[in-house]
Design an enzyme around this catalytic site. Structure first.
Site, PDB file in Angstrom:
ATOM      1  N   GLN A  71      29.722 -28.294  61.812  1.00 33.64           N
ATOM      2  CA  GLN A  71      29.712 -28.710  60.519  1.00 33.64           C
ATOM      3  C   GLN A  71      28.385 -29.083  59.995  1.00 33.64           C
ATOM      4  O   GLN A  71      27.775 -29.662  60.952  1.00 33.64           O
ATOM      5  CB  GLN A  71      30.739 -29.764  60.194  1.00 33.64           C
ATOM      6  CG  GLN A  71      31.115 -30.179  58.931  1.00 33.64           C
ATOM      7  CD  GLN A  71      32.068 -31.343  58.890  1.00 33.64           C
ATOM      8  OE1 GLN A  71      31.709 -32.411  59.377  1.00 33.64           O
ATOM      9  NE2 GLN A  71      33.242 -31.089  58.217  1.00 33.64           N
ATOM     10  N   GLY A  73      31.519 -39.135  64.935  1.00 26.82           N
ATOM     11  CA  GLY A  73      32.810 -38.304  65.858  1.00 26.82           C
ATOM     12  C   GLY A  73      32.693 -37.150  64.819  1.00 26.82           C
ATOM     13  O   GLY A  73      32.328 -36.959  63.748  1.00 26.82           O
ATOM     14  N   MET A  74      33.400 -36.136  65.505  1.00 33.63           N
ATOM     15  CA  MET A  74      33.564 -34.653  64.895  1.00 33.63           C
ATOM     16  C   MET A  74      35.200 -34.400  65.190  1.00 33.63           C
ATOM     17  O   MET A  74      35.446 -34.333  66.335  1.00 33.63           O
ATOM     18  CB  MET A  74      32.636 -33.784  65.366  1.00 33.63           C
ATOM     19  CG  MET A  74      32.830 -32.223  64.656  1.00 33.63           C
ATOM     20  SD  MET A  74      32.780 -32.497  62.677  1.00 33.63           S
ATOM     21  CE  MET A  74      33.795 -31.168  62.315  1.00 33.63           C
ATOM     22  N   GLU A  75      35.818 -34.043  64.186  1.00 33.26           N
ATOM     23  CA  GLU A  75      37.430 -33.801  64.222  1.00 33.26           C
ATOM     24  C   GLU A  75      38.047 -32.683  64.633  1.00 33.26           C
ATOM     25  O   GLU A  75      38.922 -32.002  64.583  1.00 33.26           O
ATOM     26  CB  GLU A  75      37.798 -34.042  62.804  1.00 33.26           C
ATOM     27  CG  GLU A  75      37.344 -33.169  61.903  1.00 33.26           C
ATOM     28  CD  GLU A  75      36.485 -33.526  61.080  1.00 33.26           C
ATOM     29  OE1 GLU A  75      36.126 -32.434  59.875  1.00 33.26           O
ATOM     30  OE2 GLU A  75      35.565 -34.030  61.499  1.00 33.26           O
ATOM     31  N   ASN A  76      37.060 -32.051  65.529  1.00 32.60           N
ATOM     32  CA  ASN A  76      37.508 -30.624  66.184  1.00 32.60           C
ATOM     33  C   ASN A  76      39.046 -30.784  66.866  1.00 32.60           C
ATOM     34  O   ASN A  76      39.110 -31.330  67.546  1.00 32.60           O
ATOM     35  CB  ASN A  76      36.358 -30.272  67.384  1.00 32.60           C
ATOM     36  CG  ASN A  76      34.899 -30.260  66.977  1.00 32.60           C
ATOM     37  OD1 ASN A  76      34.772 -29.745  65.760  1.00 32.60           O
ATOM     38  ND2 ASN A  76      34.279 -30.713  67.586  1.00 32.60           N
ATOM     39  N   HIS A  96      40.054 -42.206  62.527  1.00 36.06           N
ATOM     40  CA  HIS A  96      39.376 -41.443  61.619  1.00 36.06           C
ATOM     41  C   HIS A  96      39.566 -39.925  62.211  1.00 36.06           C
ATOM     42  O   HIS A  96      40.049 -39.219  61.275  1.00 36.06           O
ATOM     43  CB  HIS A  96      37.845 -41.551  61.316  1.00 36.06           C
ATOM     44  CG  HIS A  96      37.364 -40.891  60.205  1.00 36.06           C
ATOM     45  ND1 HIS A  96      37.679 -41.158  58.957  1.00 36.06           N
ATOM     46  CD2 HIS A  96      36.700 -39.699  60.139  1.00 36.06           C
ATOM     47  CE1 HIS A  96      36.915 -40.448  58.078  1.00 36.06           C
ATOM     48  NE2 HIS A  96      36.477 -39.431  58.699  1.00 36.06           N
ATOM     49  N   GLU A 118      37.218 -35.838  53.411  1.00 36.41           N
ATOM     50  CA  GLU A 118      36.769 -37.267  53.672  1.00 36.41           C
ATOM     51  C   GLU A 118      37.483 -38.589  53.079  1.00 36.41           C
ATOM     52  O   GLU A 118      37.805 -39.288  53.711  1.00 36.41           O
ATOM     53  CB  GLU A 118      35.511 -37.356  53.785  1.00 36.41           C
ATOM     54  CG  GLU A 118      34.637 -36.268  54.759  1.00 36.41           C
ATOM     55  CD  GLU A 118      35.151 -36.297  56.338  1.00 36.41           C
ATOM     56  OE1 GLU A 118      35.582 -37.456  56.819  1.00 36.41           O
ATOM     57  OE2 GLU A 118      34.804 -35.517  56.965  1.00 36.41           O
ATOM     58  N   TYR A 136      33.627 -39.972  51.627  1.00 35.30           N
ATOM     59  CA  TYR A 136      34.123 -40.936  52.402  1.00 35.30           C
ATOM     60  C   TYR A 136      34.714 -42.046  51.640  1.00 35.30           C
ATOM     61  O   TYR A 136      36.037 -42.518  51.428  1.00 35.30           O
ATOM     62  CB  TYR A 136      33.689 -41.587  53.819  1.00 35.30           C
ATOM     63  CG  TYR A 136      32.989 -40.547  54.747  1.00 35.30           C
ATOM     64  CD1 TYR A 136      33.675 -40.071  55.755  1.00 35.30           C
ATOM     65  CD2 TYR A 136      31.934 -39.571  54.487  1.00 35.30           C
ATOM     66  CE1 TYR A 136      33.399 -39.251  56.917  1.00 35.30           C
ATOM     67  CE2 TYR A 136      31.551 -38.918  55.373  1.00 35.30           C
ATOM     68  CZ  TYR A 136      32.317 -38.524  56.434  1.00 35.30           C
ATOM     69  OH  TYR A 136      31.895 -37.541  57.333  1.00 35.30           O
TER      70      TYR A 136
END
Length: 581
Positions: free
Chosen positions: A129, A278-281, A304, A327, A392
């Protein structure tokens, strides 16, 4: 023809990618990947076909059926969009691209052993991303195109791989792993190599493509969650303790938003260089080690990323210009989960901290207010340069405001209203949301909320018979709300009320509700008829009061649009002009 995304070369007239079969040979000494990508399109295509790349060396493009070359060209590199890979297809539904990544790939960080916590093995991870997947494999790198993929990761056998996809096998490499037309690395089947095989059979935007390879250990922290990190017992143990409540959060997420669709919710704690919290993979959330705090508050970041499983991963913004739809909704959902698991006080504290961050970023963009908007124009803009808390926290504030204005208006319980008299009902009804003009509707959100008010009005009357109340304070206040939300079931009662009472306190709000605002022509005609029929029964003061003035001003507006005034309007004109004009 036209681009569907300001950050992608993808053309609207070209079919979308349905599936990509990837075979990736990770070469740690050179910090590169030798890859092949077998594309399957939604439909056969003849003519130009565009893909996004950044820093990729393209070796060949072939037809897998005929093993013949497909003509291609690579444009000069744009500073952040990369290079357009242009193919010339001839009724193709599939093609195979062989390529090599750059050591400076913007999505890949290659770490030498000294740069890791354990200091014993190299490590590599991705961060795709917003528009970096194109530096790992050619693709239509826009969230407007969702892909399924399979992946073979050929890695040193002393390392392990994880991916945001279902893990199928860890096995020795085979000669038949790659299509016959692919340019296979000479060392694909060499000793000391292993293949980790993955499948993502749910369509995802390219920015959710993710993997990591290194000396990994793991801990089980729930029935759907395994924690991965460098194989350092102290790190694994402390992270497992930090995120021990993950399953409870998943269950709360499901209670609030529906079933969790991704089967697994595993966590990977990355080396300190990971650039985000964090990354929402999907299936494998990536986390910075800085969220392992020892007091379980780092779980808020997990909340989140978990919330993204519904808002962002299942439903995704079409382009980065609509990033707030990912977001803002996710921040709202995160705080609903935190409130359920950690309490209202913790959620409120997070709102306050978020508000501070929003103000800081609004100040940061004070000379370019475009990027303080929720939906903004990013033509010619690198999305990484305008990343901020605005989507966000401003998105959250918008949704939270809607919740407070509309969702906190729930049906009062019978035990609550048992002792209510007219004033209590009047106060309650006056605090219901007022009507929403068509020009104020925002992407259908408020239209849905107005529908909810409509249903509440009907439910209130069904239970408490407010439209039949002998207390006109209550009755008129209720009928105002019914008119405002377009609930025509009560217009007979409105007409009856306007004809049976002459008190201006009740006439003004009902006539005003009927004629106020645009898009209410039927209501205006209805009000005009009632006033014409009831006017002679009103006291002369009421006939030239603000109520009559409201009707006169509307009638005069109609005259300007070519309508003929009735006799009562002409008579009223002289009275009203003396008092008001």
């Amino acid at each position: 023809m036209g681009r569907i995304d300001p950050h992608s070369f993808t053309e609207s007239s070209e079919p979308a990618t349905r599936h990509i079969g990837l075979a990736l040979y990770l070469d740690f000494p050179s910090s590169t990947i030798e890859g092949s990508a077998l594309f399957t399109l939604d439909a056969p295509h003849t003519g130009p076909f565009s893909l996004d790349t950044r820093g990729l060396t393209i070796h060949s493009v072939l037809s897998p059926e005929t093993q013949t070359p497909i003509p291609f060209s690579l444009s000069a590199a744009h500073p952040f969009s990369g290079s357009q890979l242009s193919l010339t297809l001839s009724n193709h539904t599939s093609f195979l691209i062989s390529y090599t990544t750059s050591p400076s790939s913007s999505a890949l960080q290659w770490l030498l052993p000294p740069q890791t916590l354990a200091k014993s093995h190299p490590f590599v991870y991705t961060q795709c991303q917003a528009i970096h997947a194109r530096s790992v494999f050619p693709c239509q790198d826009t969230p407007a195109v969702r892909i399924r993929y399979s992946a073979l990761l050929n890695i040193p056998s002393h390392l392990s791989a994880v991916m945001a996809a279902r893990h199928l096998h860890r096995r020795p490499p085979r000669e038949g792993d790659l299509p016959a037309t692919a340019t296979a690395p000479a060392s694909w089947c060499s000793p000391g190599r292993v293949v980790e095989e993955f499948l993502m059979d749910q369509p995802v935007p390219p920015y959710l493509f993710a993997f990591a390879v290194g000396g990994l250990g793991n801990r089980e922290v729930g029935p759907r969650t395994r924690l991965y990190a460098e194989d350092v017992p102290a790190l694994l143990d402390s992270a497992a303790a930090e995120f021990a409540g993950t399953e409870e959060m998943i269950r709360e997420g499901e209670r609030l938003f529906g079933p969790y669709e991704w089967e697994r919710f595993d966590l990977l704690v990355l080396p300190p260089s990971f650039p985000y919290g964090g990354m929402e993979n999907p299936r494998m959330v990536f986390l910075t080690p800085t969220v392992v705090k020892g007091d379980a508050t780092g779980a808020q970041v997990v909340a989140h990323e978990l919330a993204h499983s519904w808002t962002g991963n299942l439903i995704t913004n079409k382009t980065n210009e609509h990033f707030w739809l990912n977001e803002g909704f996710t921040t709202y959902a995160e705080r609903r989960i935190v409130e359920a698991v950690q309490g209202e006080q913790r959620a409120t504290l997070n709102i306050g901290i978020g508000w501070r961050g929003l103000n800081e970023d609004v100040e940061r963009f004070k000379d370019n207010l475009e990027f303080t908007k929720l939906k903004n124009n990013q033509e010619g803009i690198d999305p990484d340069d305008v990343y901020s808390q605005v989507p966000y926290e401003k998105g959250f504030q918008f949704l939270w405001r809607i919740e407070r204005q509309f969702s906190g208006i729930g049906m009062p319980r019978e035990d609550e209203v048992a002792d209510w008299q007219g004033q209590e009902w009047e106060l309650y009804l006056d605090n219901l949301p007022k009507s929403i003009e068509a020009s104020q509707l925002f992407s259908g959100v408020e239209r849905e909320l107005l529908s909810g008010i409509f249903e509440l009005v009907i439910a209130l009357d069904s239970r408490y018979k407010l439209s039949e109340s002998k207390d006109y304070e209550v009755k008129v206040s209720f009928l105002q709300r019914a008119i405002s939300c377009g609930c025509r079931d009560y217009y007979n009662e409105v007409e009856k009320t306007l004809k049976e009472v002459g008190r201006m306190k009740y006439l003004r709000p009902l006539y005003t509700a009927l004629v106020k605002g645009s898009g209410k022509e039927d209501d205006k005609v209805f009000a005009k008829r009632i006033f014409s029929e009831a006017r002679e029964c009103y006291h002369p003061i009421a006939q030239v009061d603000e109520t009559a003035y409201t009707m006169f001003r509307w009638a005069r507006s109609e005259r300007r649009h070519g309508h003929v005034l009735l006799g009562w309007e002409r008579n009223m004109a002289s009275c009203v002009s003396l008092r008001w004009e």
